[in-house]
Design a protein around this motif. Structure first.
Motif, PDB file in Angstrom:
ATOM      1  N   THR A 228       0.770  -1.164   0.132  1.00 53.00           N
ATOM      2  CA  THR A 228      -0.193   0.016  -0.022  1.00 53.00           C
ATOM      3  C   THR A 228       0.824   1.244   0.096  1.00 53.00           C
ATOM      4  N   ALA A 229       1.867   1.346   0.749  1.00 53.02           N
ATOM      5  CA  ALA A 229       2.695   2.321   0.904  1.00 53.02           C
ATOM      6  C   ALA A 229       3.454   2.622  -0.388  1.00 53.02           C
ATOM      7  N   LEU A 230       3.740   1.750  -1.266  1.00 53.06           N
ATOM      8  CA  LEU A 230       4.346   1.858  -2.367  1.00 53.06           C
ATOM      9  C   LEU A 230       3.662   2.548  -3.178  1.00 53.06           C
ATOM     10  N   GLN A 231       2.401   2.680  -3.037  1.00 56.20           N
ATOM     11  CA  GLN A 231       1.265   3.255  -4.089  1.00 56.20           C
ATOM     12  C   GLN A 231       0.884   4.624  -3.367  1.00 56.20           C
ATOM     13  N   SER A 232       1.605   5.103  -2.191  1.00 57.47           N
ATOM     14  CA  SER A 232       1.126   6.414  -1.398  1.00 57.47           C
ATOM     15  C   SER A 232       1.570   7.585  -2.450  1.00 57.47           C
ATOM     16  N   LYS A 233       0.679   8.546  -2.396  1.00 61.80           N
ATOM     17  CA  LYS A 233       0.764   9.866  -3.149  1.00 61.80           C
ATOM     18  C   LYS A 233       1.757  10.711  -2.404  1.00 61.80           C
ATOM     19  N   TYR A 234       2.482  10.236  -1.410  1.00 63.51           N
ATOM     20  CA  TYR A 234       3.651  11.107  -0.747  1.00 63.51           C
ATOM     21  C   TYR A 234       4.915  10.425  -1.107  1.00 63.51           C
ATOM     22  N   PRO A 235       5.940  11.166  -1.663  1.00 65.37           N
ATOM     23  CA  PRO A 235       7.008  10.622  -2.380  1.00 65.37           C
ATOM     24  C   PRO A 235       7.972  10.021  -0.977  1.00 65.37           C
ATOM     25  N   HIS A 236       7.948  10.706   0.168  1.00 64.01           N
ATOM     26  CA  HIS A 236       8.665  10.139   1.175  1.00 64.01           C
ATOM     27  C   HIS A 236       8.263   8.730   1.607  1.00 64.01           C
ATOM     28  N   VAL A 237       6.843   8.556   1.663  1.00 61.80           N
ATOM     29  CA  VAL A 237       6.454   7.211   2.256  1.00 61.80           C
ATOM     30  C   VAL A 237       6.702   6.159   0.852  1.00 61.80           C
ATOM     31  N   ARG A 238       6.689   6.450  -0.226  1.00 65.24           N
ATOM     32  CA  ARG A 238       6.943   5.698  -1.386  1.00 65.24           C
ATOM     33  C   ARG A 238       8.688   5.218  -1.335  1.00 65.24           C
ATOM     34  N   LEU A 239       9.559   6.291  -0.914  1.00 64.65           N
ATOM     35  CA  LEU A 239      10.780   5.935  -0.682  1.00 64.65           C
ATOM     36  C   LEU A 239      10.974   4.835   0.431  1.00 64.65           C
ATOM     37  N   ALA A 240      10.460   5.501   1.585  1.00 67.62           N
ATOM     38  CA  ALA A 240      10.519   4.495   2.728  1.00 67.62           C
ATOM     39  C   ALA A 240       9.986   2.997   2.251  1.00 67.62           C
ATOM     40  N   ALA A 241       8.980   2.813   1.900  1.00 64.18           N
ATOM     41  CA  ALA A 241       8.328   1.612   1.464  1.00 64.18           C
ATOM     42  C   ALA A 241       9.444   0.772   0.345  1.00 64.18           C
ATOM     43  N   CYS A 242       9.994   1.621  -0.512  1.00 65.32           N
ATOM     44  CA  CYS A 242      11.193   0.640  -1.494  1.00 65.32           C
ATOM     45  C   CYS A 242      12.192   0.210  -0.352  1.00 65.32           C
ATOM     46  N   GLN A 243      12.540   1.039   0.640  1.00 61.93           N
ATOM     47  CA  GLN A 243      13.850   0.804   1.205  1.00 61.93           C
ATOM     48  C   GLN A 243      13.468  -0.440   2.188  1.00 61.93           C
ATOM     49  N   CYS A 244      12.118  -0.572   2.580  1.00 58.02           N
ATOM     50  CA  CYS A 244      11.520  -1.860   3.379  1.00 58.02           C
ATOM     51  C   CYS A 244      11.462  -3.119   2.596  1.00 58.02           C
ATOM     52  N   ALA A 245      10.925  -2.779   1.284  1.00 64.26           N
ATOM     53  CA  ALA A 245      10.964  -3.916   0.358  1.00 64.26           C
ATOM     54  C   ALA A 245      12.375  -4.405  -0.124  1.00 64.26           C
TER      55      ALA A 245
END
Length: 713
Positions: free
Chosen positions: A410-427
């Motif tokens: 879900t976070a990978l699809q967030s509209k917030y860039p910083h959330v998307r970035l953190a989700a990528c790091q977690c993945a």
């Protein structure tokens, strides 16, 4: 909204009547405190420059006016970066810092008493201004201003410590606030190691340590925050802070901080944990593992459940700092159930973006926009999970069993860039798992949003998504096909030519991952887009990381059957390929890496040796080609004595493959190779390695010796 009375107050500031000006300042102060709309209005009316002009008036005739002007400036700057920019642009920093100067030739405490209300207002305003990370710091570091700051902090901290218990008198409270605000300014001015050292050289550490024993809670918190920033990634100052002792006490500062970690106030516990974490990361903490694991780590885990203020936003980041890059600390986090608690926090804030009206518990009641707070908690929780799961498989298992994957997707699809970035790091961290856990990521649907993020508006997010895909495409042929079908090869090739070093590295890395255990058709698809000419350029990139991944690409390309190897020889060119190998195998002398650490050298040597191994594994022609270059042969033999066991093993595999016979038809060529290796003293080298410290080396030595001596030459 009518502005007449507000415009009138601006006009009154120009009055020659001090009483009228003071009344106008008080009206403006009462209007702007806690009112964002009025702050914006007064900025538009041009009040900021007029307030700054007031600060330049002499103390003797304008003391009350200056107090009010500083108070209004501090209020306008509080809470909004745009307002800080307006205050800074008006030139407020210099006159505010100038106002800290104390009258000379009188006792310092008396000099503070003479203007303590002004000092209180000025330091409060400076705290508001320097809370904005974009505020320029240069003016702080003039000799005069840094001296005034330290003198003020030293005097107020000494006064407060000598009081013993905090007093309720206005003077005591005022001294406490001046010390608090001054320490807060210092905490915001340690962005670089140079700034840290300048502040320490000016004598800021002893008064900060004194403040820890002042009994004034807010001053103690500010002092802890300042000490934390001073020792961040600075072992020299960390050493000084650890051994610093306050007035009339032999208690080490770290012991005091550990006491604060047990404090009743959540904010105090978190700041103390931050300071101890920064000290721990310098590598000089006294008995680091025991104290951190038994006191700090459980405190941070407990704080994840504390909804006070912004605790749940900050605690995950401190936890991430504590456990990153340390297997021992990640194991301790696993034992403390930190990952499960982070997963719970993540789940509590993973409803739809901007869902202000959600009735579900979100865990961050705090002040301000619920959506923004949820966004920040989600981002920081993902960062912490990424840090806690980076190195240990059991930590990744705990995260997946705690059901973080749906929230990551879900976070990978967030509209917030910083959330998307953190989700990528977690993945990316979770995708370092063994194949059965990586299957969980694929099954959770992580591939599609990651592929979409390769087109993200943020280059940083693109690079992070690419990094996560690198791990996921290693073993999964369905995943490789999805990536190829999505057109990602061309995107990775585009990254490999980027001027952004991180994006370029991840692009080359992703191409290498696609080629790992790939069939010939996939190899041809990658190389059709990349081209061998571009690969040769990457092999000679100044960046050692890109060189390493480019060599790994060649290693994967030549892994397989004779046809795979022939395709590479034809694509790069026989002589060019041999030139590359000759160069990389002599990495210490030819790559300009003298003085680089041995890890960098090994990262170049290892894939170069495995290219030789793979080329020597299938047919006679590549072996003959490799051994036609004396420098390649001599380098392989030289690396039998390398300090790294894995390089010795790789060099041994080269010898094993060179002394292996594919068929009886190749016996003459084998005899010729063995004779040559014998003449170069390989047998004696191997015999000397029979008692090598590495079991893997010893096992390979036996095989190499058996083959080297198995044929009569």
């Amino acid at each position: 909204m009518t502005t007449s009375k507000y415009q009138e107050s601006i006009k009154d500031l120009a009055s020659a009547d001090d009483a009228k000006r003071l009344k106008a300042l008080r009206f403006i102060k009462n209007s702007v405190i806690g009112n964002k709309t009025k702050k914006d209005l007064y900025i538009q009316l041009g009040v900021v420059q007029k307030l700054v002009d007031y600060l330049t008036l002499p103390d003797a005739t304008s003391y009350l006016l200056k107090i009010q002007a500083a108070t209004v400036l501090g209020s306008i700057a509080y809470g909004k970066d745009e307002n800080v920019n307006a205050v800074v642009s008006a030139g407020a920093i210099t006159p505010l810092l100038d106002a800290l100067a104390l009258r000379p030739n009188v006792p310092v405490i008396e000099a503070i008493r003479e203007k303590r209300k002004l000092l209180e207002a000025v330091t409060r305003a400076l705290k508001s201004i320097f809370t904005c990370p974009r505020t320029p710091k240069d003016d702080i570091f003039t000799e005069k201003h840094i001296s005034d700051l330290v003198a003020l902090l030293d005097a107020t901290s000494t006064y407060l410590c000598q009081q013993g218990q905090p007093s309720a008198t206005s003077e005591s409270l005022s001294f406490g606030m001046i010390a608090e605000f001054t320490a807060a300014v210092i905490a915001k001015c340690c962005d670089t190691q140079e700034q840290q050292m300048q502040l320490a050289s000016a004598g800021v550490i002893p008064p900060l340590v004194n403040l820890l024993h002042s009994g004034h809670v807010k001053a103690q918190e500010a002092a802890l925050d300042a000490l934390a920033t001073l020792c961040r990634e600075n072992s020299e100052l960390g050493e000084i802070i650890i051994h610093a002792k306050p007035i009339d006490s032999n208690q080490l500062t770290t012991a005091t901080m550990l006491d604060f970690v047990r404090d009743k106030c959540p904010n105090m516990r978190l700041i103390a944990a931050t300071c101890l974490t920064n000290l721990y990361r310098t590598g000089i903490f006294i008995e680091p593992f025991t104290d951190i694991v038994l006191v700090v780590l459980p405190a941070l885990v407990k704080l994840l459940k504390d909804p006070a203020n912004d605790i749940q936003e900050r605690a995950p980041l401190v936890l991430a700092d504590l456990v990153k890059d340390s297997e021992d600390m990640q194991k301790a986090a696993y034992d403390a159930d930190a990952i499960s608690r982070l997963a719970e926090l993540l789940a509590s804030v993973s409803s739809k973006d901007n869902d202000e009206d959600s009735e579900e518990p979100i865990g961050v009641p705090g002040v301000g926009s619920v959506a923004k707070r949820k966004e920040k908690v989600r981002e920081n929780s993902l960062i912490a999970i990424a840090a806690a799961t980076l190195l240990k498989e059991e930590c990744r298992s705990q995260a997946i069993s705690s059901k973080v994957l749906p929230h990551v997707v879900t976070a990978l699809q967030s509209k917030y860039p910083h959330v998307r970035l953190a989700a990528c790091q977690c993945a990316k961290s979770l995708s370092r798992s063994v194949s059965n856990l990586r299957t969980s990521l694929v099954d959770a649907g992580v591939a599609a949003p990651l592929l979409k993020l390769l087109q993200d508006e943020s280059i940083v997010v693109q690079a992070a998504a690419c990094g996560a895909l690198c791990n996921l495409t290693l073993d999964f042929s369905p995943m490789k096909k999805s990536v190829i079908d999505a057109g990602a090869i061309d995107r990775f090739v585009e990254y490999s030519r980027s001027n952004d070093s991180k994006l370029q590295l991840n692009g080359v890395w992703a191409l290498n991952s696609l080629l790992y255990k790939a069939d010939l058709s996939a190899k041809k698809a990658v190389m059709k887009s990349l081209t061998y000419d571009a690969l040769i350029e990457l092999l000679h990139e100044p960046n050692p990381g890109i060189q390493e991944q480019a060599l790994e690409i060649v290693r994967n390309l030549v892994c397989g059957q004779q046809e795979d190897i022939e395709d590479v020889i034809e694509g790069i060119g026989r002589d060019d390929l041999l030139d590359v190998l000759e160069c990389k195998l002599q990495v210490t002398s030819n790559m300009g890496l003298e003085g680089e650490d041995s890890t960098t050298m090994i990262s170049i040597l290892e894939p170069a040796l495995y290219i030789v191994i793979n080329m020597s594994s299938s047919s006679e022609e590549p072996r003959t080609m490799l051994m036609s270059r004396p420098n390649i042969v001599n380098s392989v033999i030289h690396h039998l004595s390398h300090e790294s066991p894995k390089i010795r093993v790789a060099a041994l595999w080269c010898i094993i493959n060179w002394t292996w016979i594919n068929s009886d038809h190749d016996e003459d060529a084998l005899v010729e190779r063995i004779n040559r290796l014998q003449a170069l003293g390989v047998e004696q080298k191997l015999q000397a390695m029979e008692k090598d410290s590495s079991r893997d080396v010893r096992d390979r030595v036996r095989t190499a010796l058996d083959q080297l001596t198995s044929i009569d030459t």
